[in-house]
Design a protein around this motif. Structure first.
Motif, PDB file in Angstrom:
ATOM      1  N   MET A  49     -19.542  -7.777  19.325  1.00 44.83           N
ATOM      2  CA  MET A  49     -18.849  -6.723  18.574  1.00 44.83           C
ATOM      3  C   MET A  49     -17.895  -7.302  17.841  1.00 44.83           C
ATOM      4  SD  MET A  49     -17.007  -3.695  20.833  1.00 44.83           S
ATOM      5  CE  MET A  49     -15.457  -4.713  21.066  1.00 44.83           C
TER       6      MET A  49
ATOM      7  N   GLU B  24       0.793  -1.253  -0.051  1.00 43.93           N
ATOM      8  CA  GLU B  24      -0.107   0.205  -0.049  1.00 43.93           C
ATOM      9  C   GLU B  24       0.951   1.068  -0.205  1.00 43.93           C
ATOM     10  OE1 GLU B  24      -3.690   0.291   0.315  1.00 43.93           O
ATOM     11  OE2 GLU B  24      -4.220  -1.517   1.308  1.00 43.93           O
TER      12      GLU B  24
ATOM     13  N   CYS C  44       3.644  -2.380   7.084  1.00 50.37           N
ATOM     14  CA  CYS C  44       2.074  -3.021   6.995  1.00 50.37           C
ATOM     15  C   CYS C  44       1.215  -2.652   7.877  1.00 50.37           C
ATOM     16  CB  CYS C  44       2.120  -4.341   6.547  1.00 50.37           C
ATOM     17  SG  CYS C  44       2.787  -5.064   5.073  1.00 50.37           S
ATOM     18  N   PHE C  45       1.721  -2.381   9.247  1.00 49.65           N
ATOM     19  CA  PHE C  45       1.235  -2.020  10.392  1.00 49.65           C
ATOM     20  C   PHE C  45       0.911  -0.626  10.459  1.00 49.65           C
ATOM     21  CE2 PHE C  45       2.906  -6.353  10.849  1.00 49.65           C
ATOM     22  CZ  PHE C  45       2.035  -6.882  11.356  1.00 49.65           C
ATOM     23  N   PHE C  46       0.088  -0.019   9.574  1.00 52.56           N
ATOM     24  CA  PHE C  46      -0.080   1.675   9.493  1.00 52.56           C
ATOM     25  C   PHE C  46      -1.381   1.820  10.038  1.00 52.56           C
ATOM     26  CE2 PHE C  46      -1.250   0.138   5.410  1.00 52.56           C
ATOM     27  CZ  PHE C  46      -2.574   0.390   5.368  1.00 52.56           C
ATOM     28  N   ARG C  47      -2.213   0.738  10.562  1.00 57.16           N
ATOM     29  CA  ARG C  47      -3.518   1.074  10.877  1.00 57.16           C
ATOM     30  C   ARG C  47      -3.540   0.882  12.577  1.00 57.16           C
ATOM     31  NH1 ARG C  47      -7.752  -1.662   7.403  1.00 57.16           N
ATOM     32  NH2 ARG C  47      -6.261  -3.171   7.250  1.00 57.16           N
ATOM     33  N   GLN C  48      -3.901   1.811  13.222  1.00 51.75           N
ATOM     34  CA  GLN C  48      -4.167   1.750  14.788  1.00 51.75           C
ATOM     35  C   GLN C  48      -5.638   1.308  14.969  1.00 51.75           C
ATOM     36  OE1 GLN C  48      -2.933   5.419  16.597  1.00 51.75           O
ATOM     37  NE2 GLN C  48      -1.647   4.405  18.147  1.00 51.75           N
ATOM     38  N   LEU C  49      -5.823   0.943  16.152  1.00 52.47           N
ATOM     39  CA  LEU C  49      -7.218   0.527  16.363  1.00 52.47           C
ATOM     40  C   LEU C  49      -7.518   1.403  17.746  1.00 52.47           C
ATOM     41  CD1 LEU C  49      -7.496  -3.530  15.844  1.00 52.47           C
ATOM     42  CD2 LEU C  49      -7.848  -1.461  14.310  1.00 52.47           C
ATOM     43  N   ASN C  50      -8.729   1.454  17.797  1.00 51.66           N
ATOM     44  CA  ASN C  50      -9.116   1.966  19.098  1.00 51.66           C
ATOM     45  C   ASN C  50      -9.683   0.889  20.041  1.00 51.66           C
ATOM     46  OD1 ASN C  50     -11.713   1.302  18.388  1.00 51.66           O
ATOM     47  ND2 ASN C  50     -12.444   3.418  17.801  1.00 51.66           N
ATOM     48  N   HIS C  51     -10.122   1.283  21.280  1.00 51.13           N
ATOM     49  CA  HIS C  51     -10.728   0.461  22.209  1.00 51.13           C
ATOM     50  C   HIS C  51     -11.729  -0.604  21.782  1.00 51.13           C
ATOM     51  CE1 HIS C  51      -8.086   2.436  24.814  1.00 51.13           C
ATOM     52  NE2 HIS C  51      -8.234   1.973  25.880  1.00 51.13           N
ATOM     53  N   ASP C  52     -12.322  -0.289  20.795  1.00 55.24           N
ATOM     54  CA  ASP C  52     -13.447  -1.183  20.059  1.00 55.24           C
ATOM     55  C   ASP C  52     -13.088  -1.967  18.914  1.00 55.24           C
ATOM     56  OD1 ASP C  52     -15.405   0.021  21.680  1.00 55.24           O
ATOM     57  OD2 ASP C  52     -15.825   1.610  20.451  1.00 55.24           O
ATOM     58  N   GLY C  53     -11.822  -1.878  18.653  1.00 54.56           N
ATOM     59  CA  GLY C  53     -11.162  -2.763  17.746  1.00 54.56           C
ATOM     60  C   GLY C  53     -11.354  -2.442  16.333  1.00 54.56           C
ATOM     61  N   HIS C  54     -11.405  -0.979  16.171  1.00 54.69           N
ATOM     62  CA  HIS C  54     -11.715  -0.227  14.931  1.00 54.69           C
ATOM     63  C   HIS C  54     -10.867   0.841  14.720  1.00 54.69           C
ATOM     64  CE1 HIS C  54     -15.937  -1.777  15.599  1.00 54.69           C
ATOM     65  NE2 HIS C  54     -15.737  -2.018  14.257  1.00 54.69           N
ATOM     66  N   VAL C  55     -10.329   0.859  13.469  1.00 58.75           N
ATOM     67  CA  VAL C  55      -9.277   1.707  12.953  1.00 58.75           C
ATOM     68  C   VAL C  55      -9.573   3.241  13.311  1.00 58.75           C
ATOM     69  CG1 VAL C  55      -7.892   2.741  11.089  1.00 58.75           C
ATOM     70  CG2 VAL C  55      -8.816   0.304  11.081  1.00 58.75           C
TER      71      VAL C  55
ATOM     72  N   THR D 162     -15.251  -6.581  15.152  1.00 60.03           N
ATOM     73  CA  THR D 162     -13.937  -5.626  14.982  1.00 60.03           C
ATOM     74  C   THR D 162     -13.362  -5.557  13.518  1.00 60.03           C
ATOM     75  OG1 THR D 162     -12.323  -7.396  15.521  1.00 60.03           O
ATOM     76  CG2 THR D 162     -13.359  -5.996  17.168  1.00 60.03           C
ATOM     77  N   GLU D 163     -12.266  -5.107  13.419  1.00 60.24           N
ATOM     78  CA  GLU D 163     -11.625  -4.996  12.141  1.00 60.24           C
ATOM     79  C   GLU D 163     -10.828  -6.002  11.619  1.00 60.24           C
ATOM     80  OE1 GLU D 163     -11.580  -1.892   9.109  1.00 60.24           O
ATOM     81  OE2 GLU D 163     -12.330  -1.596  10.964  1.00 60.24           O
TER      82      GLU D 163
ATOM     83  N   LEU E  99      -8.921  -6.439  23.993  1.00 61.84           N
ATOM     84  CA  LEU E  99      -9.553  -5.116  23.893  1.00 61.84           C
ATOM     85  C   LEU E  99      -9.870  -4.687  25.268  1.00 61.84           C
ATOM     86  CD1 LEU E  99     -11.474  -5.285  20.157  1.00 61.84           C
ATOM     87  CD2 LEU E  99      -9.396  -3.784  20.903  1.00 61.84           C
TER      88      LEU E  99
ATOM     89  N   ILE F 200      -2.560  -1.157  19.563  1.00 61.85           N
ATOM     90  CA  ILE F 200      -2.898  -2.258  18.730  1.00 61.85           C
ATOM     91  C   ILE F 200      -2.938  -1.810  17.414  1.00 61.85           C
ATOM     92  CG2 ILE F 200      -4.660  -4.201  18.348  1.00 61.85           C
ATOM     93  CD1 ILE F 200      -5.543  -3.737  21.087  1.00 61.85           C
ATOM     94  N   LEU F 201      -2.321  -2.439  16.747  1.00 64.03           N
ATOM     95  CA  LEU F 201      -2.186  -2.048  15.101  1.00 64.03           C
ATOM     96  C   LEU F 201      -2.742  -3.329  14.295  1.00 64.03           C
ATOM     97  CD1 LEU F 201       0.766  -0.619  16.326  1.00 64.03           C
ATOM     98  CD2 LEU F 201      -0.158   0.529  14.380  1.00 64.03           C
ATOM     99  N   ILE F 202      -3.015  -3.215  13.115  1.00 68.33           N
ATOM    100  CA  ILE F 202      -3.245  -4.399  12.297  1.00 68.33           C
ATOM    101  C   ILE F 202      -2.627  -4.199  10.903  1.00 68.33           C
ATOM    102  CG2 ILE F 202      -5.623  -5.157  13.275  1.00 68.33           C
ATOM    103  CD1 ILE F 202      -7.027  -3.705  11.053  1.00 68.33           C
ATOM    104  N   ASP F 203      -2.593  -5.152  10.217  1.00 69.92           N
ATOM    105  CA  ASP F 203      -1.648  -5.108   8.970  1.00 69.92           C
ATOM    106  C   ASP F 203      -2.793  -4.756   7.675  1.00 69.92           C
ATOM    107  OD1 ASP F 203      -2.766  -7.538   8.310  1.00 69.92           O
ATOM    108  OD2 ASP F 203      -0.774  -8.359   7.771  1.00 69.92           O
TER     109      ASP F 203
ATOM    110  N   ARG G  26      -7.085  -4.942  28.073  1.00 69.49           N
ATOM    111  CA  ARG G  26      -5.781  -4.280  27.879  1.00 69.49           C
ATOM    112  C   ARG G  26      -4.524  -4.975  28.359  1.00 69.49           C
ATOM    113  NH1 ARG G  26      -7.082  -1.397  23.710  1.00 69.49           N
ATOM    114  NH2 ARG G  26      -5.237  -0.194  23.881  1.00 69.49           N
TER     115      ARG G  26
ATOM    116  N   LEU H 203      -1.036   5.633  10.730  1.00 70.79           N
ATOM    117  CA  LEU H 203       0.472   5.999  11.302  1.00 70.79           C
ATOM    118  C   LEU H 203       1.302   6.252   9.872  1.00 70.79           C
ATOM    119  CD1 LEU H 203       0.711   3.729  14.365  1.00 70.79           C
ATOM    120  CD2 LEU H 203      -0.456   6.010  14.038  1.00 70.79           C
TER     121      LEU H 203
END
Lengths: 128, 128
Positions: free
Chosen positions: B1, A95, A100-111, B3-4, B41, B72-75, B44, A115
């Motif tokens: 819930m 991309e 590849c780990f450029f997306r940070q999640l919030n406490h709900d697990g969503h982007v 998540t991403e 999540l 927490i990050l995702i790829d 923590r 970064l």
């Protein structure tokens, strides 16, 4: 040539983490079968196994962004590989991001944040 | 819930990398199912899924060496998780090392060096 990595246990594929050898940034995770690992050892360039294409994936063969392997470590169970690499071109992710780990999640697990910045435009590189 | 993270694609389990949030050292790789991720999540603290024991693995529940999750990050494919953690006790590995990746391979794929020192004696901690 038998190596230390336990490919049998994991059904032939083990995860391989690529980490920037200087900054320590985790760049990506991909998969290796024994053939990919052997070629990585031999060439000192990261070669993975693409699960989607079901064949060896010589990282950077299309984009030019090869990973020169500086160090190889294995974990205590010998079923995960950690490569310390020099990422040519600066971006490991297709991309265009360094990692590849450029997306940070919030406490709900969503982007909730992206970064870093795009270092290249995927459309320009891959001619899709 | 929802998540991403794409648990469906990978058959219910995705790899999760734990990285020291300060030093950047890669500590370990383990696996998460959706339940483990949700609990991570919520609390923590890193919760994995143990493939060998086939159940949730609340990291540190036995040794006390929990991992407090800072980020927490995702790829890009949403099928690998990167946790930035504070490793309580300093050692992530059940062998007593800070990182599970304490074995360095040579060009033939065999161990030629052990990196770091044991921070605890596994026999003392796990009473095996």
């Amino acid at each position: 040539m038998k190596t230390e990595v336990d490919f049998a246990k994991a059904g032939g594929l083990v995860p391989a983490i690529a980490q920037d050898f200087q900054s320590g940034q985790v760049l990506m995770l991909a998969w290796m079968n024994e053939e990919a690992f052997q070629e990585t050892l031999r060439t000192r360039r990261a070669v993975y196994f693409s699960r989607s294409r079901n064949k060896l994936w010589r990282k950077g063969e299309e984009s030019g962004n090869v990973q020169q392997v500086r160090d190889i470590l294995i974990d205590c169970d010998a079923d995960t590989i950690l490569l310390k690499v020099e990422q040519i071109g600066g971006a490991a992710c297709h991309e265009g991001y360094a990692s590849c780990f450029f997306r940070q999640l919030n406490h709900d697990g969503h982007v909730h944040a992206t970064l870093g910045e795009r270092l290249f435009d995927p459309k320009q590189v891959y001619h899709k």
